[in-house]
Design an enzyme around this catalytic site. Structure first.
Site, PDB file in Angstrom:
ATOM      1  N   SER A 294       6.953  -0.148  10.151  1.00 57.36           N
ATOM      2  CA  SER A 294       5.540  -0.103   9.503  1.00 57.36           C
ATOM      3  C   SER A 294       5.417   1.330   8.960  1.00 57.36           C
ATOM      4  CB  SER A 294       4.636  -0.323  10.853  1.00 57.36           C
ATOM      5  OG  SER A 294       3.275   0.009  10.581  1.00 57.36           O
TER       6      SER A 294
ATOM      7  N   LYS B 177       5.220  -9.596   9.269  1.00 52.69           N
ATOM      8  CA  LYS B 177       4.827  -8.736  10.674  1.00 52.69           C
ATOM      9  C   LYS B 177       3.060  -8.794  10.719  1.00 52.69           C
ATOM     10  CE  LYS B 177       4.287  -3.994  10.575  1.00 52.69           C
ATOM     11  NZ  LYS B 177       3.110  -3.909  11.104  1.00 52.69           N
TER      12      LYS B 177
ATOM     13  N   HIS C 244       9.621  -3.188   2.997  1.00 52.70           N
ATOM     14  CA  HIS C 244       9.229  -3.392   1.591  1.00 52.70           C
ATOM     15  C   HIS C 244      10.530  -3.669   0.848  1.00 52.70           C
ATOM     16  CE1 HIS C 244       5.701  -0.692   3.134  1.00 52.70           C
ATOM     17  NE2 HIS C 244       5.206  -1.701   2.796  1.00 52.70           N
TER      18      HIS C 244
ATOM     19  N   MET D  87       1.059  -1.118   0.053  1.00 55.02           N
ATOM     20  CA  MET D  87      -0.162  -0.025  -0.081  1.00 55.02           C
ATOM     21  C   MET D  87       1.013   1.361   0.164  1.00 55.02           C
ATOM     22  SD  MET D  87      -3.362  -1.044   2.016  1.00 55.02           S
ATOM     23  CE  MET D  87      -2.827  -0.629   3.752  1.00 55.02           C
ATOM     24  N   GLY D  88       2.340   1.027  -0.163  1.00 53.31           N
ATOM     25  CA  GLY D  88       2.989   2.321  -0.549  1.00 53.31           C
ATOM     26  C   GLY D  88       3.534   2.658   0.701  1.00 53.31           C
TER      27      GLY D  88
ATOM     28  N   GLY E 170       5.311  -9.760   4.270  1.00 53.01           N
ATOM     29  CA  GLY E 170       5.872  -9.752   5.277  1.00 53.01           C
ATOM     30  C   GLY E 170       5.371 -10.213   6.562  1.00 53.01           C
TER      31      GLY E 170
ATOM     32  N   GLN F 178      -2.234 -11.981   7.872  1.00 53.54           N
ATOM     33  CA  GLN F 178      -2.632 -11.713   6.330  1.00 53.54           C
ATOM     34  C   GLN F 178      -1.892 -13.025   5.813  1.00 53.54           C
ATOM     35  OE1 GLN F 178      -2.457  -7.843   4.402  1.00 53.54           O
ATOM     36  NE2 GLN F 178      -0.457  -8.660   4.050  1.00 53.54           N
TER      37      GLN F 178
END
Ligand code: PAF
Length: 289
Positions: free
Chosen positions: A187, A151, A39, A32-33, A149, A155
């Site tokens: 994050s 974290k 990332h 989500m950028g 990831g 998900q």
């Protein structure tokens, strides 16, 4: 590095690159950028393993609840492009909301079981939004490998279950959480924390280490799941600004409650805690020997 905003253009670009190199593998990093080193590490892993690396940047409205931070989710396209280039992305795909969701969408992907607890319970509809957008992105990009990831370990469990159940031809590559030197998990939302909240947020990683010691040390055979959770909650509560959303010890990857540690070989200690307006998540997966 190509920057592409339209779905058809992305498909054509990937088709051309695939045609130029028979058997080329595509590595995909959906985000989500507001990219950070976490990332970048996903992109670097994809770069090392694949011929073509595609990054998507899309703040997906479907996975935000009505009172969540969709509008103010941090965005910085220019900086993201620089991080993507440094980390070796070949294509950055910026889908547009209107093209991803052209009219009220009538199809959604729901994964049961693994979505019942943790963020699935405290953010109703969140994982339907994640599973739906990841399915759409997988259909558009058609990657061989996709990087996520740990974290957000729930998900990862949701996407692995979905890929398995729907026979999606993609291998999910989970990658470890990256941390600041003092332990705070990287994050995009850390940018919201003020100095005091940032300091107090260290109770999260400290609690994870505490659970690892309790479950890995000599007392491991006598400790119970609720003792671990109580010790963790007490430690988090030493931070006056911390408001616990959840602190749970569950079997991993099923995310089922654990009656006895004798019945499981891996558990997750998962945390979601608010500091001011910022909700942070963190977790550790512990092997029970
Ligand atoms: O982890 C994220 O950033 C998002 O949930 C994802 C996987 C890109 C889907 O929008």
């Amino acid at each position: 590095m190509q920057v592409i905003r339209a779905i058809q253009e992305l498909r054509e670009s990937i088709r051309t690159l695939r045609a130029a190199k028979a058997g080329a593998t595509i590595g995909f990093v959906p985000t989500m950028g507001y990219l950070h080193q976490g990332h970048a590490s996903l992109l670097e892993a994809a770069r090392a393993q694949c011929d073509l690396v595609v990054l998507s940047i899309f703040v997906n409205p479907l996975q935000f609840g009505p009172n969540e931070d969709f509008d103010k989710y941090p965005r910085d396209e220019e900086r993201d492009l620089a991080v993507a280039k440094d980390a070796g992305a070949d294509i950055v795909f910026f889908p547009q909301v209107q093209e991803m969701y052209p009219k009220p969408t009538k199809t959604k992907v729901t994964v049961e079981g693994v979505t019942e607890r943790l963020c699935g319970a405290s953010r109703p509809g969140h994982f339907d939004g994640v599973a739906t957008v990841v399915t759409k992105l997988f259909n558009i990009v058609q990657p061989d490998l996709a990087y996520f990831g740990m974290k957000d370990a729930q998900q990862v469990a949701v996407i692995e279950q979905m890929v398995h159940d729907l026979n999606m031809p993609v291998t999910i590559v989970p990658r470890p959480t990256l941390r600041e030197a003092d332990g705070l998990a990287l994050s995009s939302r850390n940018v919201y924390l003020n100095e005091e909240e940032r300091k107090q947020a260290l109770v999260l990683s400290q609690s994870l280490r505490m659970a690892e010691e309790l479950l890995g040390g000599s007392s491991a055979s006598s400790v119970t799941p609720s003792q671990v959770v109580n010790a963790v909650r007490s430690h988090i509560e030493t931070a006056p600004l911390a408001v616990i959303d959840y602190a749970e010890l569950l079997a991993y990857p099923s995310l089922e409650p654990v009656e006895s540690l004798k019945q499981v070989d891996r558990v997750i200690l998962a945390l979601a805690v608010k500091f001011g307006k910022t909700r942070l998540i963190d977790n550790t997966i512990i092997r029970i020997s």
